[in-house]
Write an enzyme that holds these catalytic residues in place. Structure first.
Site, PDB file in Angstrom:
ATOM      1  N   HIS A 112     -10.151  10.218 -44.055  1.00 45.86           N
ATOM      2  CA  HIS A 112     -11.002   9.313 -43.271  1.00 45.86           C
ATOM      3  C   HIS A 112     -12.452   9.306 -43.750  1.00 45.86           C
ATOM      4  O   HIS A 112     -13.224   8.467 -43.308  1.00 45.86           O
ATOM      5  CB  HIS A 112     -10.946   9.711 -41.796  1.00 45.86           C
ATOM      6  CG  HIS A 112      -9.600   9.448 -41.176  1.00 45.86           C
ATOM      7  ND1 HIS A 112      -9.355   8.385 -40.354  1.00 45.86           N
ATOM      8  CD2 HIS A 112      -8.417  10.093 -41.300  1.00 45.86           C
ATOM      9  CE1 HIS A 112      -8.086   8.389 -39.983  1.00 45.86           C
ATOM     10  NE2 HIS A 112      -7.490   9.422 -40.536  1.00 45.86           N
ATOM     11  N   ASP A 130     -20.717   7.030 -45.158  1.00 49.73           N
ATOM     12  CA  ASP A 130     -19.737   7.036 -44.077  1.00 49.73           C
ATOM     13  C   ASP A 130     -18.407   6.589 -44.636  1.00 49.73           C
ATOM     14  O   ASP A 130     -18.364   5.666 -45.459  1.00 49.73           O
ATOM     15  CB  ASP A 130     -20.182   6.071 -42.965  1.00 49.73           C
ATOM     16  CG  ASP A 130     -19.790   6.563 -41.581  1.00 49.73           C
ATOM     17  OD1 ASP A 130     -18.820   7.328 -41.485  1.00 49.73           O
ATOM     18  OD2 ASP A 130     -20.463   6.179 -40.615  1.00 49.73           O
TER      19      ASP A 130
HETATM   20  P1  ADP Z   1     -17.186   8.979 -37.088  1.00 51.57           P
HETATM   21  O1  ADP Z   1     -15.704   8.913 -37.283  1.00 51.57           O
HETATM   22  O2  ADP Z   1     -17.937   9.606 -38.219  1.00 51.57           O
HETATM   23  O3  ADP Z   1     -17.606   9.563 -35.789  1.00 51.57           O
HETATM   24  P2  ADP Z   1     -16.974   6.081 -36.664  1.00 51.57           P
HETATM   25  O4  ADP Z   1     -18.059   5.077 -36.442  1.00 51.57           O
HETATM   26  O5  ADP Z   1     -15.971   5.676 -37.677  1.00 51.57           O
HETATM   27  O6  ADP Z   1     -17.700   7.451 -37.035  1.00 51.57           O
HETATM   28  O7  ADP Z   1     -16.160   6.342 -35.314  1.00 51.57           O
HETATM   29  C1  ADP Z   1     -16.793   6.811 -34.187  1.00 51.57           C
HETATM   30  C2  ADP Z   1     -15.956   6.503 -32.940  1.00 51.57           C
HETATM   31  O8  ADP Z   1     -16.481   7.261 -31.859  1.00 51.57           O
HETATM   32  C3  ADP Z   1     -16.069   5.032 -32.532  1.00 51.57           C
HETATM   33  O9  ADP Z   1     -14.839   4.597 -31.995  1.00 51.57           O
HETATM   34  C4  ADP Z   1     -17.170   5.047 -31.474  1.00 51.57           C
HETATM   35  O10 ADP Z   1     -17.034   4.058 -30.482  1.00 51.57           O
HETATM   36  C5  ADP Z   1     -17.024   6.423 -30.862  1.00 51.57           C
HETATM   37  N1  ADP Z   1     -18.370   6.875 -30.490  1.00 51.57           N
HETATM   38  C6  ADP Z   1     -19.383   7.141 -31.331  1.00 51.57           C
HETATM   39  N2  ADP Z   1     -20.495   7.462 -30.646  1.00 51.57           N
HETATM   40  C7  ADP Z   1     -20.186   7.391 -29.349  1.00 51.57           C
HETATM   41  C8  ADP Z   1     -20.909   7.582 -28.149  1.00 51.57           C
HETATM   42  N3  ADP Z   1     -22.202   7.857 -28.174  1.00 51.57           N
HETATM   43  N4  ADP Z   1     -20.254   7.439 -26.984  1.00 51.57           N
HETATM   44  C9  ADP Z   1     -18.954   7.115 -26.983  1.00 51.57           C
HETATM   45  N5  ADP Z   1     -18.226   6.890 -28.068  1.00 51.57           N
HETATM   46  C10 ADP Z   1     -18.820   7.029 -29.250  1.00 51.57           C
HETATM   47  C1  G6P Z   2     -14.819  12.198 -38.152  1.00 51.00           C
HETATM   48  C2  G6P Z   2     -13.699  12.887 -38.906  1.00 51.00           C
HETATM   49  C3  G6P Z   2     -12.580  13.295 -37.928  1.00 51.00           C
HETATM   50  C4  G6P Z   2     -13.177  14.123 -36.802  1.00 51.00           C
HETATM   51  C5  G6P Z   2     -14.308  13.336 -36.106  1.00 51.00           C
HETATM   52  C6  G6P Z   2     -14.984  14.124 -34.992  1.00 51.00           C
HETATM   53  O1  G6P Z   2     -14.340  10.995 -37.640  1.00 51.00           O
HETATM   54  O2  G6P Z   2     -13.196  12.036 -39.925  1.00 51.00           O
HETATM   55  O3  G6P Z   2     -11.590  14.036 -38.599  1.00 51.00           O
HETATM   56  O4  G6P Z   2     -12.181  14.474 -35.876  1.00 51.00           O
HETATM   57  O5  G6P Z   2     -15.286  13.004 -37.066  1.00 51.00           O
HETATM   58  O6  G6P Z   2     -15.408  15.394 -35.442  1.00 51.00           O
HETATM   59  P1  G6P Z   2     -14.877  16.773 -34.816  1.00 51.00           P
HETATM   60  O7  G6P Z   2     -15.436  17.824 -35.708  1.00 51.00           O
HETATM   61  O8  G6P Z   2     -15.427  16.794 -33.434  1.00 51.00           O
HETATM   62  O9  G6P Z   2     -13.377  16.722 -34.816  1.00 51.00           O
END
Ligand code: ADP
Ligand code: G6P
Length: 450
Positions: free
Chosen positions: A158, A352
């Site tokens: 991912h 990202d």
């Molecule tokens: P990452 O996987 O690195 O966290 P992404 O943007 O691909 O980044 O996915 C993040 C997910 O988590 C999204 O579905 C988003 O809506 C959710 N998310 C991120 N920040 C928040 C927040 N502050 N409150 C609720 N949901 C969140």
């Molecule tokens: C990214 C990674 C996921 C991970 C998520 C939240 O989306 O690709 O594998 O689960 O961040 O991070 P955490 O360390 O809380 O699992």
């Protein structure tokens, strides 16, 4: 096809199981709907064990069995906190300088992967198809093969896959790549990641079987949630508190890959160079604390506390605060309404894998009056979403110019850009992503096994 077995470090919590949030869970929901399936991973808990492997806790919801295991505090520290998030995460986000390598953590990482394989093994059947997710579990496929598992096994990463010249800074990177030969198919987010992965494999004399499968969201569900949320009490409170100000929104885990300090400086540059926006624009950053036990994440938090204080101190009026900064998560349905209310989304990661927030923002917009997406060139989503305003997140002035352009853009241009983005978000969804990957895995040649 036999059962689908999903393995990931994080497994949706019981609350998320009926209403999954996040790309992985949403995308897999549909794949999991057909026939029997099993989702295996860490429970999220640390428990002291006295010898032996943990016993998976089984929990069935409809046709999906969730099987979770606890980690001991030492496993949590070495496998999750140090190796996965203190070594692999920075390296794979191109931040070699933040990588805190230790051979002890490498050993714990391998040992926990072997333990995952041993505890999963008794739950497997010969015709299962196994799909392993993310950097925590690179060696899992090989660990399963070592125990004699002959099922098809696919892997999806991912996060980004950087060039070999960077990956090789990790001691043992060649061994990780060798272990990845156990997978019949390796999926990554973008063509650039696939090229880097395949080149790394070839550089080590290994078969290149990386392929890009960009992940998406469930746009219909998100749109419906956003429409509903606009009528809810939180959006009404937000609206009242803004008192007519335009809203710029940022939503990210509090992670150094997200470019938050650079973003705050970009907004500061807007206020400095385009004073007409002072008092008329509010920037809301929602950044829930993530991996708070890793030192780099704590440092980032201190840095952001300081920056917010400084910028607000310099520009606030007694009745207007430029930055609103929240380090707690917001419920998904509230978030969807905030996206729809925001005139611009400021999404500026330094790197990202994909960035689902960018896709969620687009899906949440009101077609009659859509907001503007400002997106970093270095998000995996950028090649698909170049109808947004793409920026170099390292340049605060470029961010400021993009914000000014977004806040002054006419309706016709906003609609044209949004329509193109919306089409993109609707064409590659979480559901099509999972289906495409699993179809390719079914069709992949079974390498070197009888
Ligand atoms: P990452 O996987 O690195 O966290 P992404 O943007 O691909 O980044 O996915 C993040 C997910 O988590 C999204 O579905 C988003 O809506 C959710 N998310 C991120 N920040 C928040 C927040 N502050 N409150 C609720 N949901 C969140
Ligand atoms: C990214 C990674 C996921 C991970 C998520 C939240 O989306 O690709 O594998 O689960 O961040 O991070 P955490 O360390 O809380 O699992």
């Amino acid at each position: 096809m036999g059962r689908l077995i999903i393995v990931s470090n994080r497994v949706p919590s019981p609350r998320e199981r009926s209403q999954p949030a996040g790309g992985l869970a949403v995308g897999l929901k549909d794949a999991l709907r057909e026939g029997e399936s099993l989702w295996f991973g860490w429970s999220g808990k640390q428990v002291q064990l006295h010898g032996g492997d943990p016993v998976p806790r089984l929990d069935r919801v409809d046709n999906v069995t969730y099987a979770t295991i606890d980690l001991t505090p030492l496993q949590y520290e070495g496998f999750y906190q140090n190796f996965s998030n203190g070594i692999l995460w920075p390296l794979f986000h191109y931040r070699v300088g933040l990588m805190n390598y230790s051979r002890t953590d490498w050993k714990t990482y391998l040992a926990v992967n072997a333990m995952f394989a041993r505890t999963l093994l008794p739950l497997l059947r010969p015709d299962d198809v196994i799909w392993v997710h993310d950097y925590h579990l690179f060696p899992l496929g090989q660990a399963l093969r070592d125990l004699g598992v002959k099922c098809r096994i696919g892997f999806f990463l991912h996060i980004p896959f950087p060039p070999w010249s960077l990956v090789r800074s990790l001691p043992g990177a060649d061994l990780l790549l060798e272990d990845m030969q156990s997978y019949d198919l390796i999926g990554v987010q973008t063509p650039e990641d696939a090229e880097n992965l395949n080149h790394s494999l070839q550089a080590n004399g290994l078969d290149a079987r990386g392929q890009a499968f960009p992940i998406g969201i469930d746009p219909d569900e998100f749109r419906a949630q956003a429409e509903k949320s606009m009528e809810g009490p939180e959006v009404e409170r937000l609206e009242g508190s803004l008192r007519g100000a335009r809203l710029v929104l940022g939503v990210d885990r509090l992670d150094y890959s997200k470019g938050l300090p650079e973003r705050f400086r970009g907004y500061e540059a807007l206020l400095a160079r385009y004073p007409e926006h002072r008092g008329k624009v509010t920037f809301l950053q929602v950044a829930p604390i993530s991996r708070g036990s890793v030192e780099e994440y704590r440092q980032l938090r201190r840095q952001l506390d300081e920056l917010t204080g400084r910028i607000n101190g310099a520009y606030s009026e007694f009745d207007w605060t430029p930055i609103r900064y929240i380090t707690r998560p917001l419920p998904r349905e509230v978030l969807a309404g905030f996206y729809r209310r925001a005139e611009a989304a400021l999404i500026t990661p330094l790197r990202d894998g994909m960035n689902l927030v960018a896709k969620e923002y687009v899906a949440a917009q009101n077609p009659a009056n859509p907001g503007v997406l400002i997106l970093s060139h270095f998000a995996g989503a950028a090649p698909e979403m170049d109808e947004g305003i793409l920026v170099n997140p390292y340049d605060p002035d470029e961010i400021a110019d993009a914000l000014h352009a977004a806040l002054t853009m006419g309706l016709a241009e906003r609609r044209t850009r949004w329509q193109a983005l919306e089409q993109e978000v609707s064409s590659t969804t979480a559901i099509s992503w999972a289906a495409d990957f699993l179809r390719a895995l079914e069709a992949a040649p079974v390498a070197g096994r009888s």
